[in-house]
Design a protein around this motif. Structure first.
Motif, short mmCIF file in Angstrom:
data_model
loop_
_atom_site.label_atom_id
_atom_site.label_comp_id
_atom_site.label_asym_id
_atom_site.label_seq_id
_atom_site.Cartn_x
_atom_site.Cartn_y
_atom_site.Cartn_z
N GLN A 86 0.83 -1.20 0.00
CA GLN A 86 0.00 0.00 0.00
C GLN A 86 0.87 1.25 0.00
N ARG A 87 1.90 1.25 0.83
CA ARG A 87 2.79 2.42 0.90
C ARG A 87 3.54 2.60 -0.41
N PHE A 88 3.97 1.49 -1.01
CA PHE A 88 4.66 1.55 -2.29
C PHE A 88 3.77 2.16 -3.37
N ILE A 89 2.52 1.72 -3.42
CA ILE A 89 1.57 2.25 -4.40
C ILE A 89 1.33 3.74 -4.15
N MET A 90 1.21 4.12 -2.89
CA MET A 90 0.99 5.53 -2.55
C MET A 90 2.18 6.38 -3.02
#
Length: 156
Positions: A86-90
């Motif tokens: 999720q953090r990577f996508i953000m």
């Protein structure tokens, strides 16, 4: 002599399962020992036996606690390196938005430059400008005039 490949499946005979458990536990502890000795890596093994309530801990309880604490502390410290999906996508989305914003800004400047050159060539603009477009065009013309003045001053 080559060994036969072991088919991985549940061993239904309890005595064979216990014998296999004891052998594999011994080899697992041997591998962990070799890893810590050869590579100087802190490691531990916690093995819960299905045959008795005793839990095997290698090298000892204190050493195991140290390894686990070290792992827990390192994951807190290195959280910036450990990125969740999720953090990577953000992060990727934020980068893409910034890149899109820069590209839109660059395209807008190019459009205004083309509009300015069209006006200079034809002495008129082929369509009506909105007040906002006229202000932006004025800024581009002012910027170009400053660049021309700077070039003239450097040549003098």
């Amino acid at each position: 002599m080559a060994r036969n490949k072991v088919k991985l499946a549940f061993i239904s005979d309890e005595s064979k399962r216990r014998a296999s458990y004891i052998k594999r536990k011994r080899s697992l502890i041997k591998k962990v020992t070799e890893l810590t000795t050869l590579c100087d890596v802190p490691a531990c093994a916690v093995i819960s036996s299905p045959f008795d309530s005793h839990i095997d801990v290698w090298p000892n309880l204190e050493g195991t606690k140290n390894v686990i604490e070290r792992y827990q502390n390192s994951t807190v410290i290195n959280e910036s390196k450990n990125v969740s999906h999720q953090r990577f996508i953000m992060q990727r989305t934020a980068k893409a938005r910034d890149q899109l914003k820069k590209l839109k800004h660059g395209n807008r400047e190019k459009e205004l430059n083309l509009l300015m050159f069209e006006y200079l060539q034809n002495n008129n603009i082929s369509y009506d400008l909105t007040p906002e477009e006229a202000k932006d065009l004025d800024k581009v013309v002012g910027k170009m005039l400053k660049e021309v003045d700077n070039k003239i001053n450097t040549l003098d």
